[in-house]
Design a protein around this motif. Structure first.
Motif, short mmCIF file in Angstrom:
data_model
loop_
_atom_site.label_atom_id
_atom_site.label_comp_id
_atom_site.label_asym_id
_atom_site.label_seq_id
_atom_site.Cartn_x
_atom_site.Cartn_y
_atom_site.Cartn_z
N ALA A 20 0.85 -1.20 0.00
CA ALA A 20 0.00 0.00 0.00
C ALA A 20 0.88 1.24 0.00
O ALA A 20 1.79 1.38 0.83
CB ALA A 20 -0.90 -0.01 1.22
N LYS A 23 -2.19 3.91 2.75
CA LYS A 23 -2.56 2.76 3.58
C LYS A 23 -4.02 2.72 4.00
O LYS A 23 -4.64 3.77 4.23
CB LYS A 23 -1.76 2.76 4.90
N TYR A 24 -4.50 1.52 4.16
CA TYR A 24 -5.81 1.22 4.78
C TYR A 24 -5.54 0.94 6.25
O TYR A 24 -4.75 0.05 6.58
CB TYR A 24 -6.39 0.00 4.06
N TRP A 25 -6.15 1.69 7.15
CA TRP A 25 -6.01 1.38 8.58
C TRP A 25 -7.27 1.83 9.30
O TRP A 25 -7.60 3.01 9.35
CB TRP A 25 -4.77 2.06 9.17
N ARG A 33 -15.76 -5.35 6.74
CA ARG A 33 -14.45 -4.78 6.38
C ARG A 33 -14.63 -3.64 5.38
O ARG A 33 -14.03 -3.63 4.29
CB ARG A 33 -13.50 -5.85 5.81
N SER A 113 -1.78 -11.89 3.88
CA SER A 113 -3.22 -12.14 3.89
C SER A 113 -3.85 -11.62 2.60
O SER A 113 -4.89 -12.12 2.17
CB SER A 113 -3.89 -11.52 5.12
N SER A 145 -9.86 -10.35 3.96
CA SER A 145 -8.79 -9.44 4.36
C SER A 145 -8.94 -8.21 3.47
O SER A 145 -9.01 -8.34 2.24
CB SER A 145 -7.44 -10.11 4.11
N GLY A 146 -9.01 -7.03 4.08
CA GLY A 146 -9.29 -5.82 3.31
C GLY A 146 -8.35 -5.66 2.13
O GLY A 146 -8.77 -5.46 0.97
N SER A 147 -7.04 -5.80 2.39
CA SER A 147 -6.06 -5.56 1.33
C SER A 147 -6.15 -6.60 0.21
O SER A 147 -5.64 -6.37 -0.89
CB SER A 147 -4.65 -5.52 1.92
N ARG A 150 -7.50 -5.50 -3.16
CA ARG A 150 -6.58 -4.87 -4.14
C ARG A 150 -5.80 -5.91 -4.91
O ARG A 150 -5.38 -5.67 -6.05
CB ARG A 150 -5.65 -3.89 -3.41
N SER A 197 -3.31 -7.52 11.76
CA SER A 197 -3.97 -6.29 11.31
C SER A 197 -5.47 -6.29 11.61
O SER A 197 -6.04 -5.23 11.87
CB SER A 197 -3.68 -6.02 9.84
N HIS A 201 -6.91 -2.95 13.16
CA HIS A 201 -7.95 -2.08 12.60
C HIS A 201 -8.97 -1.67 13.67
O HIS A 201 -9.49 -0.57 13.65
CB HIS A 201 -8.68 -2.78 11.45
N MET A 247 0.15 6.57 9.39
CA MET A 247 -0.48 5.33 9.88
C MET A 247 0.23 4.85 11.15
O MET A 247 -0.42 4.45 12.13
CB MET A 247 -0.45 4.23 8.82
N ASP A 287 4.42 -1.57 6.53
CA ASP A 287 3.08 -2.06 6.87
C ASP A 287 3.05 -2.48 8.34
O ASP A 287 3.82 -1.98 9.14
CB ASP A 287 2.69 -3.21 5.93
N ALA A 288 2.18 -3.42 8.70
CA ALA A 288 2.03 -3.80 10.10
C ALA A 288 3.09 -4.83 10.48
O ALA A 288 2.81 -5.99 10.78
CB ALA A 288 0.63 -4.35 10.33
O1 PMV Z 1 -5.82 -6.34 4.84
P1 PMV Z 1 -5.32 -6.30 6.22
O2 PMV Z 1 -6.44 -6.46 7.22
O3 PMV Z 1 -4.20 -7.28 6.45
O4 PMV Z 1 -4.74 -4.85 6.52
C1 PMV Z 1 -3.65 -4.30 5.82
C2 PMV Z 1 -3.07 -3.17 6.59
C3 PMV Z 1 -1.79 -2.57 6.03
O5 PMV Z 1 -1.02 -3.55 5.37
C4 PMV Z 1 -0.98 -2.04 7.21
C5 PMV Z 1 -2.08 -1.40 5.10
C6 PMV Z 1 -2.59 -1.76 3.73
O6 PMV Z 1 -3.33 -0.93 3.18
O7 PMV Z 1 -2.22 -2.80 3.16
#
Ligand code: PMV
Length: 331
Positions: A20, A23-25, A33, A113, A145-147, A150, A197, A201, A247, A287-288
């Protein structure tokens, strides 16, 4: 699609993780989600997850293997819940055998993820004969998983926040050839992170900085997408680093505080800033986890990589070009 004599359905999908740049947070809705803000990423073609899903009427429970070992309880629960969503859509109750393998360390802030749930979504939907378009697959992957929403697409990808399930999906803004940037991932630890993550979140809204970060996202998002479309590296570098720092400021000021960085993370971030002041096209984003993604232009990648290797604490450098979206490789 294979139908054996027992009525089994099988498909294998490949998907890549993504980094990202915006970022998504934090979520508006944790269950669905729906993210607090829109985000923007580059799909990482050299890193991949391959997942086979085999719905088999002989099974009396889902069986899940990740990187050759049975999945731990929390991971398998998450996969089962995702399969349940897909089973409901397909109107079936058959259990599945799932085998997933990645060519990079999982759980260390390299978005495993994202590739895992993108590959699982596509393989499972195909195996149970759902013919879904890319937008619907992206929305479905988002639920795991949100990301992952994408990772359904290749190149440079935006994920729109949206106020409902139907509005929150990803789409590509430029293909992988548009700007052949490189991600050099300076790995300082490859183990699993302490706070995943999904939990992170939920903590975002406990930080007094989250509101300001979310409110400012349209500005960062616009600067970043224009920088990509104009291939303007110095603007990209400025906004990508600012977004990552914002973030992490939210993470560090959550209750309880989340601090993903290690001393080496900071050493690498400082080294990257120094290299840019010396004329190399490179910027960092984290990232996380403690590992640092160093985005650079192709002409400067060798020089950047040599310098990063010398930073104390860097144990490995993974390299990736922009890549494709999720695809079926066998069915
Ligand atoms: O998709 P998740 O829940 O693993 O969250 C991703 C969070 C970050 O990697 C930190 C930011 C992002 O946008 O990928």
């Amino acid at each position: 699609m294979v139908n054996d004599s027992m009525g089994a359905h099988q498909a294998t999908a490949r998907a890549h993780p993504n980094i990202a740049l915006i970022k998504y947070w934090g979520n508006l809705d944790h269950e669905l989600r729906l993210p607090a803000n829109s985000s923007l990423s580059m799909t990482l073609g050299d890193l991949e997850t391959r997942t086979t899903v085999h719905f088999d009427e002989r099974l009396d429970a889902d069986e899940i293997l990740i990187d050759d070992v049975p999945a731990a309880h929390a991971a398998s629960q998450r996969v089962r819940m995702h399969l349940d969503l897909i089973r409901r859509m397909a109107g079936i109750e058959t259990y599945a055998f799932v085998e997933s393998k990645s060519n990079f360390p999982s759980g260390a802030g390299i978005a495993s993820s994202a590739s895992a749930f993108a590959a699982l979504t596509l393989a499972a939907a195909t195996a149970c004969d759902l013919h879904l378009d890319a937008r619907t697959l992206s929305r479905l992957a988002r639920r795991g998983s949100g990301s992952a929403s994408r990772s359904m697409f290749g190149g440079f990808v935006v994920w729109h926040t949206g106020e409902s399930d139907a509005e929150s999906y990803a789409e590509a803004i430029a293909g992988k050839e548009y700007w052949p940037l490189l991600d050099l991932i300076a790995v300082v630890e490859a183990g699993h992170k302490a706070v995943g993550s999904t939990e992170g979140h939920r903590l975002a809204e406990t930080s007094p900085l989250q509101k300001a970060r979310v409110a400012d996202t349209p500005r960062r998002f616009a600067i970043c997408s224009h920088a990509i479309l104009k291939r303007d590296f110095s603007t990209l570098a400025m906004i990508v680093e600012q977004d990552s720092n914002m973030m992490h400021a939210v993470m560090m000021t959550s209750e309880p505080a989340l601090l993903y960085w290690s001393p080496s993370t900071i050493e690498i971030m400082k080294a990257v800033t120094r290299l840019r002041s010396e004329g190399l096209d490179v910027c960092y984003t984290v990232d996380a986890g403690p590992n640092v993604h160093c985005i650079c232009t192709p002409g400067h990648a060798v020089a950047v990589s040599e310098k990063l290797r010398k930073v104390p604490g860097v144990c490995e450098i993974l390299k990736s070009h922009p890549g494709d979206g999720a695809v079926i490789i066998a069915s």
